[in-house]
Design a protein around this motif. Structure first.
Motif, PDB file in Angstrom:
ATOM      1  N   LYS A  40       0.878  -1.381  -0.521  1.00 18.41           N
ATOM      2  CA  LYS A  40       0.317   0.396   0.071  1.00 18.41           C
ATOM      3  C   LYS A  40       0.687   1.538  -0.170  1.00 18.41           C
ATOM      4  O   LYS A  40       0.544   2.479  -0.621  1.00 18.41           O
ATOM      5  CB  LYS A  40      -1.323  -0.086   1.367  1.00 18.41           C
ATOM      6  N   THR A  58      -2.866  -9.098  -5.480  1.00 18.25           N
ATOM      7  CA  THR A  58      -3.497  -8.183  -6.015  1.00 18.25           C
ATOM      8  C   THR A  58      -3.054  -6.933  -5.885  1.00 18.25           C
ATOM      9  O   THR A  58      -4.301  -6.279  -6.577  1.00 18.25           O
ATOM     10  CB  THR A  58      -4.633  -7.898  -4.649  1.00 18.25           C
ATOM     11  N   GLY A  59      -2.111  -6.331  -5.552  1.00 15.39           N
ATOM     12  CA  GLY A  59      -1.327  -4.459  -5.551  1.00 15.39           C
ATOM     13  C   GLY A  59      -1.330  -4.643  -6.710  1.00 15.39           C
ATOM     14  O   GLY A  59      -2.057  -3.539  -7.539  1.00 15.39           O
ATOM     15  N   ILE A 118      -3.870  -4.331  -9.309  1.00 15.34           N
ATOM     16  CA  ILE A 118      -5.294  -3.399  -9.233  1.00 15.34           C
ATOM     17  C   ILE A 118      -4.446  -1.772  -9.791  1.00 15.34           C
ATOM     18  O   ILE A 118      -4.573  -1.560 -10.544  1.00 15.34           O
ATOM     19  CB  ILE A 118      -5.065  -2.848  -7.460  1.00 15.34           C
ATOM     20  N   ALA A 122      -4.610  -2.691 -13.657  1.00 16.65           N
ATOM     21  CA  ALA A 122      -5.503  -2.167 -14.147  1.00 16.65           C
ATOM     22  C   ALA A 122      -5.803  -0.689 -14.150  1.00 16.65           C
ATOM     23  O   ALA A 122      -6.974  -0.020 -14.839  1.00 16.65           O
ATOM     24  CB  ALA A 122      -6.753  -2.715 -12.835  1.00 16.65           C
ATOM     25  N   THR A 123      -5.399   0.139 -12.969  1.00 18.15           N
ATOM     26  CA  THR A 123      -5.832   1.366 -12.731  1.00 18.15           C
ATOM     27  C   THR A 123      -4.861   2.778 -13.754  1.00 18.15           C
ATOM     28  O   THR A 123      -4.748   3.542 -13.686  1.00 18.15           O
ATOM     29  CB  THR A 123      -6.208   2.278 -11.758  1.00 18.15           C
ATOM     30  N   LEU A 140      -9.696   3.835  -5.125  1.00 15.27           N
ATOM     31  CA  LEU A 140      -9.629   2.957  -6.221  1.00 15.27           C
ATOM     32  C   LEU A 140      -9.511   1.981  -5.435  1.00 15.27           C
ATOM     33  O   LEU A 140      -9.660   0.883  -5.386  1.00 15.27           O
ATOM     34  CB  LEU A 140      -9.681   3.620  -7.589  1.00 15.27           C
ATOM     35  N   TYR A 141      -8.092   2.211  -4.876  1.00 17.76           N
ATOM     36  CA  TYR A 141      -7.221   0.863  -4.486  1.00 17.76           C
ATOM     37  C   TYR A 141      -8.112   0.586  -3.641  1.00 17.76           C
ATOM     38  O   TYR A 141      -8.379  -0.833  -3.576  1.00 17.76           O
ATOM     39  CB  TYR A 141      -5.890   1.315  -4.274  1.00 17.76           C
ATOM     40  N   ILE A 186     -11.609  -1.960  -4.887  1.00 15.69           N
ATOM     41  CA  ILE A 186     -10.867  -2.975  -5.465  1.00 15.69           C
ATOM     42  C   ILE A 186     -10.509  -4.505  -4.145  1.00 15.69           C
ATOM     43  O   ILE A 186     -10.897  -5.222  -4.184  1.00 15.69           O
ATOM     44  CB  ILE A 186     -10.405  -2.434  -6.449  1.00 15.69           C
ATOM     45  N   ASN A 187      -9.051  -3.495  -3.877  1.00 20.86           N
ATOM     46  CA  ASN A 187      -8.926  -4.269  -2.809  1.00 20.86           C
ATOM     47  C   ASN A 187      -9.394  -4.987  -1.483  1.00 20.86           C
ATOM     48  O   ASN A 187      -9.868  -5.986  -1.132  1.00 20.86           O
ATOM     49  CB  ASN A 187      -7.878  -3.516  -1.856  1.00 20.86           C
TER      50      ASN A 187
END
Length: 412
Positions: free
Chosen positions: A152, A195-196, A199, A202-203, A366-367, A370-371
């Motif tokens: 993060k 996941t990180g 994301i 994707a962004t 947004l992170y 989605i997270n």
């Protein structure tokens, strides 16, 4: 002095795992010393600020938490509820009584970023007290942040510094931001969070969209630069393709797309997480209105072992019922209603520092949204602080120092 206290608070709380390496309640101790007195002072000096949507979200969450006692009074549940209430109070303070801007956020992000980068390098060199390999699948953590928390910090640094690199004009600023961006990418890579990484990937298009909106009057900047950036990015992927094909992220994607069904694909990608989701859905089906208390929505495996469900929304629903999840959804998604107006303001605003801050705030919000699909919620300040700061600056930018009500949809 107030600004200094807030910066110290943000930096120390961003060190999420100081509660493991130093003292379990270090962040709450810091909160009592630095933030609580300012909350009391702010309320006495400014009075209570009307916040309809935050009040509604908080009220729903609190109703959900209180209703969970229907199944019995549990001391641990009560403690977790108090911590969540204090987190909501901290959000309220930051939104209406703190004054955070470029200096505070820039320093806080990059100080903790640089510290973690240095500690990772020291860990690689053999100083395992500073950083070390912490999981069997190759994920690293530092003295300040373990895997999951570390990514993060890297993500926030990535968004903030790539936007600074693109939007700030001076060469020395661009060089500094490029160095910090490389540090951010290194931290993300060392954490190894699937996941990180997904994301952030994707962004990426949102970063280009923001850049286009800010520079739409300049055709070269609006079109040529994004194309150039995309070309560099694709070239990097091609160069790194052999390593990427071996990574956890790409293997997970292949398993998902090669499966006969979505459920089968999810089971292949992460059987443990798939079992958690099934357990959570079954629990919610049995008791959709009233939850059973904090961290009681767990996934039970075939061998009898269990773990809290790694999905914030299902877990919160199972723990605090329908009222709790409605409040959380309002908190997590309510800001999206204001996004068109903020994007419109981005086109008109010539202050690049403000544009960088609000854009990185949007990306981090947004992170978190989605997270939440892949990880549990937390009752620790360290897991909420980036969300609190991002939401605070987003609304500060939207309000532009006007006395608008939180989440107001009225265009003044």
């Amino acid at each position: 002095m107030k600004t200094l206290f807030i910066m110290v608070f943000m930096v120390l709380v961003l060190g999420a795992d100081l509660k493991v390496t130093i003292f379990p309640y270090i962040h709450w101790g810091i909160w009592c010393i630095l933030i609580f007195p300012m909350i009391i002072k702010g309320i006495f000096k400014k009075g209570l600020v009307l916040s309809p949507m935050l009040s509604l979200a908080s009220l729903l969450i609190i109703i959900g938490m209180i209703s969970s006692f229907f199944w019995g009074i549990n001391t641990d549940n009560a403690i977790q509820i108090v911590k969540l209430c204090l987190i909501l109070l901290t959000l309220y303070y930051f939104l209406y009584y703190s004054e955070i801007g470029w200096k505070e956020i820039d320093i806080s992000i990059n100080v903790i970023l640089i510290l973690n980068f240095i500690f990772l390098i020291l860990g690689i060199l053999g100083f395992t007290g500073m950083a070390s390999l912490m999981t069997a699948d190759g994920r690293w953590g530092t003295f300040f942040a373990y895997p999951g928390s570390l990514v993060k910090i890297g993500a926030w640094g990535f968004y903030f510094n790539i936007l600074s690199l693109l939007l700030l004009e001076k060469k020395i600023q661009k060089i500094n931001r490029l160095i910090l961006l490389i540090m951010s990418l290194f931290i993300i890579y060392m954490d190894g969070s699937r996941t990180g990484m997904l994301i952030i990937f994707a962004t990426l298009f949102i970063i280009l969209l923001i850049y286009f909106l800010i520079n739409y009057r300049n055709k070269f900047k609006a079109f040529i630069v994004p194309i150039y950036v995309i070309s560099i990015f694709l070239s990097g992927i091609i160069i790194l393709l052999p390593d990427l094909l071996k990574s956890r992220v790409v293997k997970s994607i292949f398993n998902l797309f090669n499966s006969t069904s979505i459920s089968k694909g999810l089971e292949l990608v992460d059987s443990a997480r798939f079992m958690m989701l099934k357990s959570a859905i079954n629990k919610i089906y049995d008791s959709p209105i009233i939850g059973t208390g904090a961290f009681t929505t767990i996934g039970v495996y075939e061998d009898g072992s269990s773990m809290v469900v790694h999905n914030t929304y299902l877990q919160f629903w199972g723990d605090f019922g329908i009222f709790g999840i409605l409040g959380l959804l309002l908190l997590y998604f309510g800001w999206l209603a204001l996004l068109p107006k903020v994007f419109y303001k981005l086109q008109k605003n010539n202050n690049m520092q403000e544009n960088i801050l609000v854009s990185s705030s949007i990306l981090m919000l947004l992170y978190f949204v989605i997270n939440g699909l892949f990880h549990p919620y937390s009752t620790e300040l360290s897991e909420w602080i980036i969300f609190i700061i991002s939401l605070t600056y987003f609304y500060n930018y939207y309000r532009e120092n006007k006395k608008e009500q939180l989440y107001s949809l009225i265009d003044e």
